[in-house]
Write a protein that holds these residues in place. Sequence first.
Motif, PDB file in Angstrom:
ATOM      1  N   UNK A 382      10.919  -4.498   3.111  1.00 43.91           N
ATOM      2  CA  UNK A 382      11.113  -5.717   3.902  1.00 43.91           C
ATOM      3  C   UNK A 382      10.387  -5.540   5.225  1.00 43.91           C
ATOM      4  N   UNK A 383       9.422  -6.401   5.491  1.00 44.11           N
ATOM      5  CA  UNK A 383       8.653  -6.308   6.727  1.00 44.11           C
ATOM      6  C   UNK A 383       8.660  -7.660   7.425  1.00 44.11           C
ATOM      7  N   UNK A 548       4.362   3.814   5.273  1.00 40.12           N
ATOM      8  CA  UNK A 548       5.460   4.386   4.473  1.00 40.12           C
ATOM      9  C   UNK A 548       5.853   3.509   3.288  1.00 40.12           C
ATOM     10  N   UNK A 549       5.287   2.305   3.184  1.00 39.76           N
ATOM     11  CA  UNK A 549       5.746   1.370   2.138  1.00 39.76           C
ATOM     12  C   UNK A 549       4.614   0.907   1.219  1.00 39.76           C
ATOM     13  N   UNK A 550       3.448   1.508   1.340  1.00 38.46           N
ATOM     14  CA  UNK A 550       2.308   1.047   0.546  1.00 38.46           C
ATOM     15  C   UNK A 550       2.563   1.163  -0.945  1.00 38.46           C
ATOM     16  N   UNK A 551       3.381   2.142  -1.361  1.00 40.68           N
ATOM     17  CA  UNK A 551       3.613   2.351  -2.790  1.00 40.68           C
ATOM     18  C   UNK A 551       4.832   1.615  -3.321  1.00 40.68           C
ATOM     19  N   UNK A 552       5.418   0.719  -2.530  1.00 37.30           N
ATOM     20  CA  UNK A 552       6.608  -0.020  -2.949  1.00 37.30           C
ATOM     21  C   UNK A 552       6.303  -0.930  -4.136  1.00 37.30           C
ATOM     22  N   UNK A 553       7.312  -1.159  -4.973  1.00 36.72           N
ATOM     23  CA  UNK A 553       7.149  -2.044  -6.129  1.00 36.72           C
ATOM     24  C   UNK A 553       6.811  -3.458  -5.673  1.00 36.72           C
ATOM     25  N   UNK A 554       7.435  -3.897  -4.616  1.00 36.51           N
ATOM     26  CA  UNK A 554       7.109  -5.201  -4.041  1.00 36.51           C
ATOM     27  C   UNK A 554       7.434  -5.192  -2.551  1.00 36.51           C
ATOM     28  N   UNK A 565       5.928 -14.289   2.176  1.00 36.51           N
ATOM     29  CA  UNK A 565       5.062 -13.707   1.153  1.00 36.51           C
ATOM     30  C   UNK A 565       5.825 -12.648   0.374  1.00 36.51           C
ATOM     31  N   UNK A 566       5.426 -12.465  -0.873  1.00 31.36           N
ATOM     32  CA  UNK A 566       6.087 -11.468  -1.708  1.00 31.36           C
ATOM     33  C   UNK A 566       5.099 -10.947  -2.740  1.00 31.36           C
ATOM     34  N   UNK A 567       5.001  -9.621  -2.871  1.00 34.40           N
ATOM     35  CA  UNK A 567       4.080  -9.036  -3.839  1.00 34.40           C
ATOM     36  C   UNK A 567       3.868  -7.569  -3.530  1.00 34.40           C
ATOM     37  N   UNK A 568       2.943  -6.934  -4.282  1.00 31.49           N
ATOM     38  CA  UNK A 568       2.615  -5.537  -4.009  1.00 31.49           C
ATOM     39  C   UNK A 568       1.703  -5.472  -2.780  1.00 31.49           C
ATOM     40  N   UNK A 569       1.473  -4.243  -2.325  1.00 32.66           N
ATOM     41  CA  UNK A 569       0.607  -4.060  -1.155  1.00 32.66           C
ATOM     42  C   UNK A 569      -0.789  -4.642  -1.409  1.00 32.66           C
TER      43      UNK A 569
END
Length: 593
Positions: A382-383, A548-554, A565-569
């Motif tokens: 969450x950003x 720290x969140x580049x590899x998050x699922x979404x 917005x919502x999605x992968x990096x």
Amino acid sequence: MARNKFDVDEELETSFSLEHLKRLLSYIKPYKKDITITVSLMFLANMASLLGPYLVKVAMDDKIPNKDIRGLGILAVIFLLTLVITGVCMKYRIRSMSMIGQNVLRKMRLDLFTNLQRLPFSYYDNRPHGKILVRVVNYINSLSDLLSNGLINLITDTLSLFMAIGFMLAIDVKLTLISIVGIPVLLLVVMILKKVQRKAYQILSSKQSNMNAYIHESINGIKVTQSFAREEENLRIFREVCDNYRTSWLKAVSIQFLLWPSVEIISTLTVSLIYIAGIYYLSAEVSVGVLVAFVGYVWRFWNPILNIGNFYNSIITAMAYLERIFEAMDEKPVVTDLPGAKEMKTIKGDVQFRNITFEYEDNKPILKDINFKVKAGETVALVGPTGAGKTTIVNLLSRFYNIENGTVLIDETDISTVTLNSLRKQMGVMLQDSFIFSGTIMENIRYGKLDATDQEVIEAAKIVRAHDFIWQLKDGYETEVNERGTRLSVGQRQLISFARALLADPKVLILDEATSSIDTKTEILLQEGLDNLLKGRTSFIIAHRLSTIKNSSQIMYIDKGVILEQGTHDELINRKGAYFKLYNSQFDILNAV
């Protein structure tokens, strides 16, 4: 200058009533058998004590005139026996009532502390912590004398009062009537003092609360105080707070102490009247022995009244504290188990927010119609800007607040229908403000799982890369740390807090700015452990450091309470929207540095 919370007197939301006293007595009820035994022994002690003046009468009117030495000896032995009986009974009373009083205080303190642990965050956000602390410690301690001595004294002094009247009536009815003429005057004085004294002690308790709150705040903020060289200003404020407390205390006790001299004056005047009356018709109706014995009983008549007056003072004083103790004890938790709530089954990790709209204040929504689904094992980041609603989302997932509009589901189960304990036991939360408790590092990590072995604690520390710095400390995992972990760096405290959360092996893991205070080198090591740790566990990460969140699922970009917005990096970077701008701006700053 604007007033701070510590120097604003607390307003009671409920007024004192007899229900408070009844409630206090309910804490004493379990000890009624012990109290009955104590009262019975005190009745025996009072009977023995009241024999004294009668023995003097017999000695003066009978034994001495008749030169009965043997009779005087017997009276002396009986008198000595009454003193022994009184002393033994008093010793038992002190031991018994002290134990009962402390047990009652312990139970009240436990009840208050239990309720404080269930209250919402908003309760602590709106009150200086020192004002909460003073209720648990000082206010309850103030009831000690009332419970240990006051209640039993009230019973025994009342019995003693009526027994003294009985002896007095048996000796002389006229002198007895003279003895009680001061009672109406005393009652008038009590009624006048009652309202003024209670108000004075309410003010005193507020000033005590203010002083305690400022001390607590000053200790917590000592680093800031010294950094800004504010010691003199803080001393000025504290001197003012202390002066207010001193003034209130002097006023309260000056009113309280008016009762004691009032009883003394009235009782002395009564005894004087008895001497005058006795002398007036001494030769006709009253012997010297009767007069001396009667004066002895008069003092035994007024002493219980004085003690009852002191008990009355204690009650008035305790009222101000009981009101605030029970007010805090009656504060209702905002989030509770609903009627019929069931245990949460073992969580797999599917999470869904359905039509969630939430506000802390009326007509000021923080979240607006939030909808999303997260599959078990996924990592969600969450950003967004500060105040966008990111922390509110994870707070609602942990059910720290009630949801008025919408539903939060875990494994298709509405979390509002399950018990809080069964839900939160399967969740791990690590906040930006890592709280370290006083004790060893081992104990702090084990806080997340009390039955964990030492090896499990060490393994958790290794995963989050805390093991190396812990091992280098003087006593390793047995190193004692102060409250809030002041002997550790901010980054070290976060690593320990991380190990604590991970040790609990939660099915849902929440990291709220968990790596904000960790240096880049430590962050790289921590990321290695996280990659393995997050597998098979649903995780929500709030982070401003996007590396720290580049590899998050979404990734969800949240702003003004909505998901923009919502999605992968990679998807969000290619979209070149809000997340793209945030990511580039952060790395532009880093490159500039």
